[in-house]
Structures are given as structure tokens and as C-alpha cells.
Design an enzyme around this catalytic site. Structure first.
Site, mmCIF file in Angstrom:
data_model
loop_
_atom_site.group_PDB
_atom_site.id
_atom_site.type_symbol
_atom_site.label_atom_id
_atom_site.label_comp_id
_atom_site.label_asym_id
_atom_site.label_seq_id
_atom_site.Cartn_x
_atom_site.Cartn_y
_atom_site.Cartn_z
ATOM 1 N N ASP A 157 -3.780 7.299 10.975
ATOM 2 C CA ASP A 157 -2.636 8.180 11.177
ATOM 3 C C ASP A 157 -2.917 8.845 12.507
ATOM 4 O O ASP A 157 -4.140 8.719 13.003
ATOM 5 C CB ASP A 157 -2.826 9.470 10.203
ATOM 6 C CG ASP A 157 -1.436 9.739 9.810
ATOM 7 O OD1 ASP A 157 -0.342 9.362 10.438
ATOM 8 O OD2 ASP A 157 -1.511 10.643 8.979
ATOM 9 N N ASN A 201 4.922 14.512 19.919
ATOM 10 C CA ASN A 201 6.452 14.579 19.856
ATOM 11 C C ASN A 201 7.133 15.794 20.700
ATOM 12 O O ASN A 201 7.949 15.803 21.448
ATOM 13 C CB ASN A 201 7.162 14.341 18.807
ATOM 14 C CG ASN A 201 7.220 12.774 18.502
ATOM 15 O OD1 ASN A 201 7.280 11.818 19.321
ATOM 16 N ND2 ASN A 201 7.184 12.307 17.471
ATOM 17 N N GLU A 206 3.927 7.729 11.686
ATOM 18 C CA GLU A 206 2.945 7.428 12.577
ATOM 19 C C GLU A 206 1.650 6.765 11.977
ATOM 20 O O GLU A 206 0.386 6.966 12.486
ATOM 21 C CB GLU A 206 2.689 8.668 13.576
ATOM 22 C CG GLU A 206 1.743 9.612 12.746
ATOM 23 C CD GLU A 206 2.943 10.761 12.169
ATOM 24 O OE1 GLU A 206 3.995 10.468 11.816
ATOM 25 O OE2 GLU A 206 2.366 11.930 11.900
#
Ligand SMILES: [Mg+2]
Length: 341
Positions: free
Chosen positions: A202, A210, A246
Site C-alpha cells: 500500500d 492527493n 493505491e
């Protein structure tokens, strides 16, 4: 309206040719004359005759010799012949090598009605044969067309298959492909009694990334991570897929726990060394990943989901312990044989 058919009349006497031509004259016929076998053979190569009316008695090369030479040529072999002869006994002559039904006889003096009747029959057969050939060509063309369509369709299918097995953003295999390959490799390793390892990872604090850098930068970050991960795999059966947002996952067939730890560590290092700035990450100032891994020799009663769950547990633990690390977790449901080395 049918196209005029070419018909060849051969006789050494011009007056006989005139008579024949006069009798045969018709708008749907194109009559070509020859006064010798040699001339006839020359014309036969230039025209597509529907029928040849061939005088038997000619000097130098008689009608039978001419026909014999016609038979020897692929182009003229199948042109029907009506032999014109004054000698009735020659009608018994068996003209060998010619298709039966492609040869007939007419006797001098010519009976106009008989002549026309025979010529019409041959021409009708010729027209039907032409129509059949046209149909055959049409069908052949259709078959070629169908083959082409089929291969186009196969290519489209292949592209579709490829598109649906790859992740649109990163270009590496997607979850669907991962699940499929996991099943395949699971069975293969079960047969070969070899270990199968999984690594799940991850991107650390990707939401914060973001939020700070925007979604476009986020997409670009995922692409770079994917490329770095895919670039690490060395063996043909190894694969890394985008597993979720992700999240990435790697299948390492024939790799035990020790090998998987090496791969996990190189993955961790490879992503960190991309040096993608991540100012808001509490872990490091660059993008990092957390990884979980597990290995098992697949046996009946033990499922891929068990291995996935174990690797996921490892990932969970790696996050708990501060991220930017890998943790291996044993796959220990009752039927599973963990690879503890
Ligand atoms: Mg003659």
C-alpha cells in the site's frame, strides 16, 4: 442480355467457312474463322472460345491432330469441339482424352437444323458452366471475406481481453487478471509441490498525497510506483498487479518466504528511491510503501484466499508498526503448510 460468345470455325475451304458462318449468324455469336489447324491453335490462345467447329479433313494438320494439340494445352483442353466430317465412319473414332460430352460430330453436307441444334446445346452448356464458375468465384470471395472478418474479430477480442486484463491507469495487470493468475499459479504450484508467495503493498498516506498535490499528481505517482514494481520482477511467472486504489499485489510462484522477503525489501527500496516528494507524510518526505507477505505450498483444503488474508495481515501489521516496512505473516489455516524458512 448475354454477352456474345466467341465461336471458332475451322475449315480449309473458304466457301465452307462462308456457309457455316451464314448458317450460324446470330447477334449473340461472335464467329471467328480459321483455314488451318495451325491458325486455329493460334486463335485459341487469344480468345476464350465457347465452341470449336473443326473440319476433320484438312491438309498438313487434320482436325483430329488439331484437337489432340488442344487437349495438351491447359487453356484449350476443356473447349468443346464439334468435328465436321464427310466420312461417316469417322464418327466411330473414339477421340481419347477429351471429356465425354465435349465432343460431337456433324456430317457433310450440313443439315442446317442439326447444326443449329447441336451448337445451341453446346452454347447453353457453356453458359451454365460460366454461371457456375461465377458463382464459385463469388463463394470463394465470400469465404476469403469471412476468413478476414474472423481474424479481425479475433484480433478485436484479443485487444479487448488485453484491455480488460490491464489496469487502465498504470498499464500493469488489474485485479481481475491477478485473481485469475493466482488461481492458475496456485494449482500449478500445488501440482509441483512448490511454494507460492504473495506480497501486498500500500502507498503510505496516499490520501494525504492527493490532498496536497492533487489527483493528477496522484495518478502519476501510482504510475511511477507501478512501473518501479513491475521492473523489479525477474522471472516470467512473477507478476505484480494493481490490486485496488493505491494497493498493489505480487504473485511469486516457486518463491519461498526468504525469496519473498528479498523481493519485498527491494520493492520498498525501489519506491522510496523514486524520490517522489510527499511533504505531508508522517513517515518520510518521499513516497513510501508498506508491505505484507506470506508464502505457502498449496495443498487441497487450503485456498488462495487464506494466503491473501495472511499477506494482508502482514500489511496491516506493517502499517501498525510505523509503515515503510514489510512484515511476513504465516499462512496457518488447518490445511495449509506454511513455509516458515
Ligand atoms: Mg476439309
Amino acid at each position: 442480355m448475354n454477352k456474345a460468345l466467341d465461336i471458332l470455325i475451322v475449315d480449309d475451304r473458304p466457301e465452307n467457312l462462308l456457309t457455316l458462318e451464314h448458317l450460324l449468324e446470330s447477334p449473340d455469336l461472335n464467329i471467328v474463322r480459321a483455314t488451318s489447324g495451325q491458325e486455329a491453335l493460334g486463335l485459341l490462345l487469344d480468345h476464350d472460345f465457347a465452341l470449336v467447329l473443326l473440319d476433320v479433313q484438312m491438309p498438313d494438320m487434320d482436325g483430329f491432330e488439331t484437337a489432340e494439340l488442344m487437349r495438351g494445352n491447359k487453356r484449350t483442353r476443356h473447349i468443346p469441339i464439334i468435328f465436321v466430317t464427310a466420312n461417316h465412319t469417322e464418327s466411330k473414332h473414339i477421340f481419347r482424352g477429351y471429356d465425354s460430352g465435349a465432343v460431337d460430330y456433324l456430317f457433310k453436307p450440313l443439315d442446317a437444323q442439326m447444326l443449329l441444334c447441336k451448337v445451341r446445346i453446346f452454347l447453353e452448356i457453356h453458359r451454365q458452366r460460366q454461371a457456375l464458375q461465377a458463382k464459385t468465384r463469388e463463394l470463394d470471395a465470400r469465404i476469403v471475406e469471412l476468413h478476414q472478418l474472423q481474424s479481425e474479430l479475433e484480433e478485436k477480442n484479443r485487444q479487448l481481453q488485453l484491455l480488460s486484463s490491464l489496469d487502465g491507469l498504470t498499464g500493469i495487470p488489474n485485479r481481475r487478471q491477478f485473481d485469475e493468475m493466482l488461481g492458475i499459479e496456485w494449482n500449478r504450484m500445488a501440482r509441483e509441490r512448490l511454494p507460492l508467495s504473495l506480497v501486498i503493498l500500500d502507498v503510505d498516506h496516499f490520501k494525504l498525497y492527493n490532498d496536497r498535490y492533487g489527483h493528477l499528481a496522484g495518478d502519476s505517482c501510482l504510475r511511477r510506483v507501478a512501473t518501479a514494481l513491475a521492473g523489479l520482477l525477474r522471472r516470467p511467472a512473477d507478476m505484480v498487479a494493481r490490486y485496488g486504489g493505491e494497493e498493489f499485489a505480487a504473485i511469486l510462484p516457486g518463491t519461498g518466504l526468504e525469496g519473498a522477503k528479498v523481493v519485498a525489501e527491494s520493492m520498498r527500496q525501489a519506491v522510496a528511491s523514486l524520490g517522489i516528494e510527499h511533504q505531508d507524510s508522517p513517515v518520510q518526505s518521499v513516497v513510501t510503501v508498506s508491505l505484507g507477505l506470506s508464502a505457502v505450498v498449496p495443498l487441497p483444503g487450503c485456498a488462495p484466499a487464506d494466503l491473501l488474508q495472511a499477506a494482508d495481515q502482514g500489511l496491516y501489521q506493517a502499517k501498525q508498526e510505523g509503515r515503510d516496512r514489510w512484515i511476513s505473516f504465516d499462512c496457518v489455516p488447518a490445511a495449509c503448510t506454511p513455509v516458515l524458512t
